[in-house]
Write a protein that holds these residues in place. Structure first.
Motif, mmCIF file in Angstrom:
data_model
loop_
_atom_site.group_PDB
_atom_site.id
_atom_site.type_symbol
_atom_site.label_atom_id
_atom_site.label_comp_id
_atom_site.label_asym_id
_atom_site.label_seq_id
_atom_site.Cartn_x
_atom_site.Cartn_y
_atom_site.Cartn_z
ATOM 1 N N ARG A 71 0.762 -1.172 0.187
ATOM 2 C CA ARG A 71 0.005 0.026 -0.053
ATOM 3 C C ARG A 71 0.963 1.336 -0.058
ATOM 4 O O ARG A 71 0.600 2.260 -0.816
ATOM 5 C CB ARG A 71 -1.077 0.022 1.038
ATOM 6 C CG ARG A 71 -2.048 -1.040 1.114
ATOM 7 C CD ARG A 71 -2.898 -0.880 2.414
ATOM 8 N NE ARG A 71 -3.599 0.143 2.458
ATOM 9 C CZ ARG A 71 -3.474 1.228 3.363
ATOM 10 N NH1 ARG A 71 -2.966 0.992 4.265
ATOM 11 N NH2 ARG A 71 -4.397 2.159 3.224
ATOM 12 N N ILE A 72 1.949 1.260 0.850
ATOM 13 C CA ILE A 72 2.924 2.530 1.052
ATOM 14 C C ILE A 72 3.583 2.480 -0.614
ATOM 15 O O ILE A 72 3.617 3.520 -0.994
ATOM 16 C CB ILE A 72 3.918 2.108 1.890
ATOM 17 C CG1 ILE A 72 3.319 2.443 3.285
ATOM 18 C CG2 ILE A 72 4.951 3.048 2.050
ATOM 19 C CD1 ILE A 72 4.247 1.813 4.391
ATOM 20 N N LEU A 73 3.859 1.594 -1.111
ATOM 21 C CA LEU A 73 4.564 1.816 -2.426
ATOM 22 C C LEU A 73 3.628 2.043 -3.285
ATOM 23 O O LEU A 73 3.921 2.951 -4.332
ATOM 24 C CB LEU A 73 5.042 0.203 -2.991
ATOM 25 C CG LEU A 73 6.453 -0.268 -2.181
ATOM 26 C CD1 LEU A 73 6.703 -1.598 -2.781
ATOM 27 C CD2 LEU A 73 7.332 0.612 -2.384
ATOM 28 N N ARG A 74 2.514 1.641 -3.495
ATOM 29 C CA ARG A 74 1.510 2.186 -4.382
ATOM 30 C C ARG A 74 1.166 3.604 -4.275
ATOM 31 O O ARG A 74 1.034 4.487 -5.173
ATOM 32 C CB ARG A 74 -0.080 1.465 -4.211
ATOM 33 C CG ARG A 74 -0.993 1.818 -5.073
ATOM 34 C CD ARG A 74 -0.364 1.584 -6.563
ATOM 35 N NE ARG A 74 -1.502 1.936 -7.571
ATOM 36 C CZ ARG A 74 -2.243 1.006 -8.340
ATOM 37 N NH1 ARG A 74 -2.296 -0.138 -7.861
ATOM 38 N NH2 ARG A 74 -3.230 1.471 -8.975
ATOM 39 N N ASP B 95 1.668 6.585 -7.141
ATOM 40 C CA ASP B 95 0.584 7.304 -7.497
ATOM 41 C C ASP B 95 0.776 8.887 -7.460
ATOM 42 O O ASP B 95 0.300 9.568 -8.147
ATOM 43 C CB ASP B 95 -0.709 6.690 -6.942
ATOM 44 C CG ASP B 95 -1.374 5.537 -7.193
ATOM 45 O OD1 ASP B 95 -0.617 4.986 -8.321
ATOM 46 O OD2 ASP B 95 -2.032 4.890 -6.589
ATOM 47 N N TYR B 96 1.456 9.012 -6.298
ATOM 48 C CA TYR B 96 1.430 10.746 -6.014
ATOM 49 C C TYR B 96 2.902 11.269 -5.764
ATOM 50 O O TYR B 96 2.580 12.559 -5.461
ATOM 51 C CB TYR B 96 0.620 10.689 -4.637
ATOM 52 C CG TYR B 96 -0.889 10.151 -4.648
ATOM 53 C CD1 TYR B 96 -1.736 10.911 -5.465
ATOM 54 C CD2 TYR B 96 -1.120 9.129 -3.901
ATOM 55 C CE1 TYR B 96 -3.097 10.411 -5.520
ATOM 56 C CE2 TYR B 96 -2.455 8.343 -4.133
ATOM 57 C CZ TYR B 96 -3.736 9.281 -4.877
ATOM 58 O OH TYR B 96 -4.877 8.911 -4.872
ATOM 59 N N CYS B 97 3.952 10.411 -5.682
ATOM 60 C CA CYS B 97 5.381 10.886 -5.384
ATOM 61 C C CYS B 97 6.268 10.671 -6.610
ATOM 62 O O CYS B 97 6.099 9.964 -7.521
ATOM 63 C CB CYS B 97 5.766 10.292 -4.307
ATOM 64 S SG CYS B 97 4.667 10.481 -2.784
ATOM 65 N N LEU C 186 12.566 0.222 -3.245
ATOM 66 C CA LEU C 186 12.044 -1.124 -3.353
ATOM 67 C C LEU C 186 12.962 -1.987 -2.785
ATOM 68 O O LEU C 186 12.312 -3.010 -2.480
ATOM 69 C CB LEU C 186 12.406 -1.059 -4.951
ATOM 70 C CG LEU C 186 11.138 -0.096 -5.809
ATOM 71 C CD1 LEU C 186 11.474 -0.421 -7.253
ATOM 72 C CD2 LEU C 186 9.757 -0.585 -5.474
ATOM 73 N N ASN C 187 14.178 -1.691 -2.647
ATOM 74 C CA ASN C 187 15.045 -3.077 -2.099
ATOM 75 C C ASN C 187 14.796 -3.119 -0.594
ATOM 76 O O ASN C 187 14.693 -4.201 -0.015
ATOM 77 C CB ASN C 187 16.572 -2.649 -2.278
ATOM 78 C CG ASN C 187 17.087 -2.890 -3.477
ATOM 79 O OD1 ASN C 187 16.617 -3.581 -4.185
ATOM 80 N ND2 ASN C 187 18.235 -1.904 -4.009
ATOM 81 N N ARG C 188 14.397 -2.140 -0.050
ATOM 82 C CA ARG C 188 13.907 -1.904 1.462
ATOM 83 C C ARG C 188 12.632 -2.752 1.462
ATOM 84 O O ARG C 188 12.304 -3.508 2.444
ATOM 85 C CB ARG C 188 13.937 -0.614 2.078
ATOM 86 C CG ARG C 188 15.344 -0.091 2.279
ATOM 87 C CD ARG C 188 15.025 1.228 2.751
ATOM 88 N NE ARG C 188 16.159 1.872 2.972
ATOM 89 C CZ ARG C 188 16.864 1.984 4.195
ATOM 90 N NH1 ARG C 188 16.415 1.370 5.279
ATOM 91 N NH2 ARG C 188 18.098 2.717 4.326
ATOM 92 N N ALA C 189 11.627 -2.541 0.696
ATOM 93 C CA ALA C 189 10.322 -3.096 0.778
ATOM 94 C C ALA C 189 10.665 -4.596 0.377
ATOM 95 O O ALA C 189 9.848 -5.330 1.111
ATOM 96 C CB ALA C 189 9.552 -2.572 -0.334
#
Length: 321
Positions: free
Chosen positions: A281-284, A288-290, A301-304
């Motif tokens: 959800r945070i990635l999305r 979408d907004y940043c 992405l690597n941290r996720a």
């Protein structure tokens, strides 16, 4: 004029316009300054050293008026308890909980004004994390709030697939690894929902709480909606992954004790799945907004991928001690 100077000039012009608007429509006077300028633009109204209100300019897309109206109605309906309070919307002279505001450049954004959350920031102590758990349980147990929440489900398999496709465009390997970890969780039965469903805050973390005596005030319900309420519990476990020091296990145990949940194998598996879901959800939101540069995207992405992998392997720091 340089870019930085232009941005400062635009910001100052918006702050002046906001100041005049809230003075006219809410009777709020004081200095208006930016707190966070992101997808949502947040301002504070101060009278000397005292915070009088916080203002949110909702993001330009993604939060229709019906969603905002539901958020405001839900916040006004929350029942205060000795452990729980929320930052409530202020009502303007026309009896509105939010309105459309025209920026100096002619664009319009929805605007809401909220009462300040009393108290101090949540400390990294078992006592404060216990208080946070109690407060969250008091919020979740108010089942009548569910029908007032914005009509959106916070978890969606279709949306997760879309997010994975977005990740794959930037890093096919990360997308592949996250998909494998999600498969591991599903294979372990973590996709079977357990626990209560209903209103979710959507972004539970220490920065969105204030503590005064035994009461915790929650704010920033911009991501609220409906879903498995242990998503909010898992959001705190995800936040604990970012702590570089301190007794993470003690904080987590105190939080769960306050919330009132017994730790079982099924709970651990499901929370792991919710941690992965919240990370997506945070990635999305970022997609979408940043706007992030390539190096920052690689780091994010690597941290996720690391967090989702730990969740799949049962190695989240919250459960490690």
């Amino acid at each position: 004029m340089g870019r930085v100077d232009m941005e400062q000039e635009v910001r100052a012009a918006v702050e002046r316009a906001i100041s005049a608007y809230v003075a006219d429509t809410y009777g709020l006077t004081g200095s208006v300054s930016t707190v966070v300028k992101g997808a949502n633009w947040t301002f504070v109204v101060r009278d000397g050293a005292q915070d009088r209100a916080f203002i949110r300019l909702y993001r330009a897309w993604g939060r229709p008026a019906a969603d905002v109206a539901s958020e405001m109605a839900m916040l006004r309906a929350v029942e205060s308890t000795p452990a729980l309070e929320v930052s409530r919307p202020l009502i303007d002279h026309e009896e509105r909980s939010f309105s459309a505001f025209q920026l100096p450049d002619g664009t319009k954004r929805l605007l809401g004004v909220f009462a300040p959350a009393a108290g101090r920031e949540l400390a990294a102590t078992p006592a404060d994390w216990y208080r946070a758990g109690v407060a969250l349980s008091h919020l979740h147990r108010q089942t009548g709030l569910t029908k007032l929440a914005p009509n959106r489900e916070l978890l969606s398999g279709t949306r997760d697939k879309e997010t994975l496709a977005m990740i794959a465009e930037r890093s096919p390997n990360v997308a592949k690894d996250i998909s494998k970890s999600l498969d591991v969780l599903v294979g372990a039965g973590a996709n079977e929902p357990i626990g209560p469903t209903g209103l979710c805050h959507g972004d539970v973390r220490p920065m969105n709480m204030r503590v005064q005596d035994e009461r915790v005030t929650f704010f920033d319900f911009d991501d609220c909606g409906r879903g498995p309420q242990w998503l909010d519990v898992a959001a705190m476990a995800l936040w604990l992954e970012t702590i570089t020091s301190g007794d993470v296990g003690a904080l987590w145990k105190a939080f769960l004790a306050g919330y009132g949940v017994d730790v079982s194998d099924s709970f651990v598996r499901f929370v792991g799945r919710m941690v992965a879901a919240h990370q997506l959800r945070i990635l999305r939101f970022l997609f979408d907004y940043c706007e992030l540069d390539a190096a920052l995207w690689a780091d994010v992405l690597n941290r996720a991928e690391m967090v989702v992998s730990r969740a799949a392997q049962g190695r989240l720091r919250a459960f490690a001690t």
